[in-house]
Write a protein that holds these residues in place. Structure first.
Motif, PDB file in Angstrom:
ATOM      1  N   UNK A 126       0.814  -1.218   0.000  1.00 50.49           N
ATOM      2  CA  UNK A 126       0.000   0.000   0.000  1.00 50.49           C
ATOM      3  C   UNK A 126       0.848   1.269   0.000  1.00 50.49           C
ATOM      4  N   UNK A 127       0.417   2.236  -0.804  1.00 48.95           N
ATOM      5  CA  UNK A 127       1.135   3.506  -0.891  1.00 48.95           C
ATOM      6  C   UNK A 127       0.180   4.603  -1.333  1.00 48.95           C
ATOM      7  N   UNK A 128       0.594   5.861  -1.148  1.00 52.33           N
ATOM      8  CA  UNK A 128      -0.227   7.020  -1.497  1.00 52.33           C
ATOM      9  C   UNK A 128       0.258   7.631  -2.809  1.00 52.33           C
ATOM     10  N   UNK A 129      -0.700   8.035  -3.635  1.00 55.20           N
ATOM     11  CA  UNK A 129      -0.420   8.482  -4.998  1.00 55.20           C
ATOM     12  C   UNK A 129      -0.181   9.992  -5.092  1.00 55.20           C
ATOM     13  N   UNK A 130       0.606  10.365  -6.099  1.00 56.05           N
ATOM     14  CA  UNK A 130       0.811  11.785  -6.381  1.00 56.05           C
ATOM     15  C   UNK A 130      -0.518  12.454  -6.731  1.00 56.05           C
ATOM     16  N   UNK A 131      -1.320  11.799  -7.564  1.00 56.67           N
ATOM     17  CA  UNK A 131      -2.535  12.466  -8.038  1.00 56.67           C
ATOM     18  C   UNK A 131      -3.575  12.656  -6.936  1.00 56.67           C
ATOM     19  N   UNK A 132      -3.414  12.011  -5.808  1.00 55.60           N
ATOM     20  CA  UNK A 132      -4.318  12.264  -4.684  1.00 55.60           C
ATOM     21  C   UNK A 132      -4.064  13.629  -4.051  1.00 55.60           C
ATOM     22  N   UNK A 133      -2.964  14.270  -4.428  1.00 59.55           N
ATOM     23  CA  UNK A 133      -2.669  15.620  -3.941  1.00 59.55           C
ATOM     24  C   UNK A 133      -3.159  16.712  -4.900  1.00 59.55           C
ATOM     25  N   UNK A 134      -3.702  16.324  -6.057  1.00 63.79           N
ATOM     26  CA  UNK A 134      -4.208  17.312  -7.003  1.00 63.79           C
ATOM     27  C   UNK A 134      -5.557  17.840  -6.503  1.00 63.79           C
ATOM     28  N   UNK A 135      -5.719  19.166  -6.473  1.00 63.93           N
ATOM     29  CA  UNK A 135      -6.950  19.746  -5.947  1.00 63.93           C
ATOM     30  C   UNK A 135      -8.152  19.486  -6.850  1.00 63.93           C
ATOM     31  N   UNK A 136      -7.916  19.187  -8.119  1.00 58.24           N
ATOM     32  CA  UNK A 136      -9.039  18.880  -9.022  1.00 58.24           C
ATOM     33  C   UNK A 136      -9.429  17.403  -8.947  1.00 58.24           C
ATOM     34  N   UNK A 137      -8.718  16.618  -8.153  1.00 58.95           N
ATOM     35  CA  UNK A 137      -9.072  15.211  -7.967  1.00 58.95           C
ATOM     36  C   UNK A 137      -9.931  15.045  -6.723  1.00 58.95           C
ATOM     37  N   UNK A 138     -11.140  14.555  -6.929  1.00 57.69           N
ATOM     38  CA  UNK A 138     -12.040  14.264  -5.806  1.00 57.69           C
ATOM     39  C   UNK A 138     -12.608  12.850  -5.920  1.00 57.69           C
ATOM     40  N   UNK A 139     -12.275  12.166  -7.007  1.00 48.99           N
ATOM     41  CA  UNK A 139     -12.826  10.841  -7.289  1.00 48.99           C
ATOM     42  C   UNK A 139     -11.710   9.867  -7.668  1.00 48.99           C
ATOM     43  N   UNK A 140     -11.948   8.591  -7.412  1.00 49.02           N
ATOM     44  CA  UNK A 140     -11.078   7.545  -7.942  1.00 49.02           C
ATOM     45  C   UNK A 140     -11.709   7.047  -9.232  1.00 49.02           C
ATOM     46  N   UNK A 141     -11.042   7.301 -10.350  1.00 52.28           N
ATOM     47  CA  UNK A 141     -11.621   6.900 -11.631  1.00 52.28           C
ATOM     48  C   UNK A 141     -11.567   5.397 -11.835  1.00 52.28           C
ATOM     49  N   UNK A 142     -10.733   4.705 -11.070  1.00 52.28           N
ATOM     50  CA  UNK A 142     -10.632   3.241 -11.178  1.00 52.28           C
ATOM     51  C   UNK A 142     -11.837   2.571 -10.528  1.00 52.28           C
ATOM     52  N   UNK A 143     -12.195   3.030  -9.333  1.00 55.05           N
ATOM     53  CA  UNK A 143     -13.257   2.369  -8.563  1.00 55.05           C
ATOM     54  C   UNK A 143     -14.574   3.146  -8.551  1.00 55.05           C
ATOM     55  N   UNK A 144     -14.569   4.388  -9.091  1.00 62.35           N
ATOM     56  CA  UNK A 144     -15.801   5.158  -9.130  1.00 62.35           C
ATOM     57  C   UNK A 144     -16.247   5.668  -7.778  1.00 62.35           C
ATOM     58  N   UNK A 145     -15.318   5.751  -6.836  1.00 61.49           N
ATOM     59  CA  UNK A 145     -15.643   6.210  -5.486  1.00 61.49           C
ATOM     60  C   UNK A 145     -15.114   7.624  -5.255  1.00 61.49           C
ATOM     61  N   UNK A 146     -15.779   8.358  -4.376  1.00 53.60           N
ATOM     62  CA  UNK A 146     -15.243   9.642  -3.928  1.00 53.60           C
ATOM     63  C   UNK A 146     -14.007   9.387  -3.068  1.00 53.60           C
ATOM     64  N   UNK A 147     -12.993  10.219  -3.232  1.00 53.45           N
ATOM     65  CA  UNK A 147     -11.811  10.104  -2.387  1.00 53.45           C
ATOM     66  C   UNK A 147     -12.150  10.543  -0.967  1.00 53.45           C
ATOM     67  N   UNK A 148     -11.451   9.977  -0.007  1.00 50.51           N
ATOM     68  CA  UNK A 148     -11.584  10.377   1.392  1.00 50.51           C
ATOM     69  C   UNK A 148     -10.373  11.206   1.782  1.00 50.51           C
ATOM     70  N   UNK A 149     -10.537  12.062   2.783  1.00 52.94           N
ATOM     71  CA  UNK A 149      -9.389  12.843   3.264  1.00 52.94           C
ATOM     72  C   UNK A 149      -9.257  12.794   4.784  1.00 52.94           C
ATOM     73  N   UNK A 150     -10.007  11.881   5.387  1.00 53.93           N
ATOM     74  CA  UNK A 150      -9.938  11.715   6.836  1.00 53.93           C
ATOM     75  C   UNK A 150     -10.140  10.245   7.201  1.00 53.93           C
TER      76      UNK A 150
END
Length: 310
Positions: A126-150
């Motif tokens: 398990x690791x954290x992605x660069x694109x999870x730090x992009x402010x225009x990213x709010x969704x996971x396009x792979x799984x169709x889920x909203x990203x969490x931040x907490x």
């Protein structure tokens, strides 16, 4: 610490550099803060945004110890992306446009690290992605889920730099020790995901479009940022003419309580940014005739758009 490390985590595709440092520390059986203090005794890296790596001397130090090439670790930082968005070297201390800010106060965080629990669960390591730090990213396009931040269990922000050696995995919540991989996530807001994919294409291809006119990366993101500010003004009910124009071109203003003017897009939680980006999509894709018809009623607005688009 002068000799090369005996155990080093392999960098993973799209892995952010702070994630790699934490995984390396845990693999060596030590706390992340202990490892980074040994590398940089006079620099408290975790009191800053550790992913905004631009100092060549500091990067050289960790390259020597890890045996990983400088180009690999530089590419794992946010600096190359920010430089593309700005079209120049980004500011040293200010919040970077379109990069989610962690809200660092000493070593504590208020926000800033998004994640998809399904991605973490599917990772062999398990690791954290660069694109999870992009402010225009709010969704996971792979799984169709909203990203969490907490953390789903205690609602604390993700602070993997505060993990301890015995935690072993980067998916552990540093506050309550829950496993982030077990979190549930709702579906995406479709228009927010559509804007996310458009912005990704702009960054990937080096060019975007607005009303069929080509724009380079920096002006495109600058224009999108300006439109976000207009949406927020309209949401607060401060300009009736603007609100009517946005409705005319198909923008549905976020129904949540208006966000305060001082809160940058980059400091907002994922669900707040998601609603703003969903509202942004119709503006960035509206036809020229429809846009110009409404914009002509507001000369200041029209001049600003012409300034950005050239």
């Amino acid at each position: 610490m002068n000799s090369r490390w005996a155990v080093v985590a392999s960098t993973q595709p799209d892995e952010i550099i702070s994630s790699w440092m934490v995984r390396t520390a845990l693999m060596q059986g030590c706390d992340p803060m202990t490892l980074t203090f040994a590398v940089w005794p006079r620099w408290r890296i975790w009191t800053h945004d550790a992913d905004r790596f631009a100092n060549e001397d500091r990067l050289d130090r960790i390259c020597v110890l890890s045996g990983i090439e400088k180009g690999t670790l530089r590419a794992a930082s946010l600096f190359p992306i920010a430089k593309q968005i700005y079209g120049r070297t980004p500011p040293e201390k200010a919040t970077w446009s379109w990069i989610v800010a962690p809200g660092a106060r000493n070593t504590k965080r208020h926000s800033g690290i998004q994640y998809c629990p399904a991605c973490l669960k599917n990772d062999v390591r398990p690791y954290f992605r660069i694109h999870w730090r992009f402010a225009w990213h709010t969704c996971c396009k792979v799984h169709g889920h909203a990203l969490l931040d907490r953390c789903h269990a205690c609602n604390s922000p993700v602070e993997y730099h505060r993990l301890e050696a015995e935690d072993e995995l980067i998916t552990v919540c540093a506050t309550c020790k829950a496993d982030l991989r077990t979190a549930s996530s709702r579906g995406c807001v479709s228009d927010a995901l559509k804007f996310q994919l458009v912005a990704d294409d702009v960054l990937l291809n080096g060019i975007g479009t607005f009303q069929s006119s080509a724009m380079s990366i920096s002006p495109w993101f600058e224009l999108a940022d300006y439109f976000v500010s207009l949406i927020r003004v309209a949401q607060r009910g401060e300009n009736q003419t603007l609100s009517e124009f946005l409705k005319l071109i198909g923008v549905q203003l976020p129904m949540s309580p208006p966000m305060q003017p001082g809160n940058h897009l980059e400091t907002l939680q994922t669900h707040d940014r998601e609603r703003l980006l969903a509202a942004l999509l119709p503006i960035m894709s509206v036809s020229k005739d429809k846009f110009d018809g409404g914009a002509s009623k507001n000369q200041t607005f029209q001049n600003k758009v012409l300034q950005v688009t050239g």
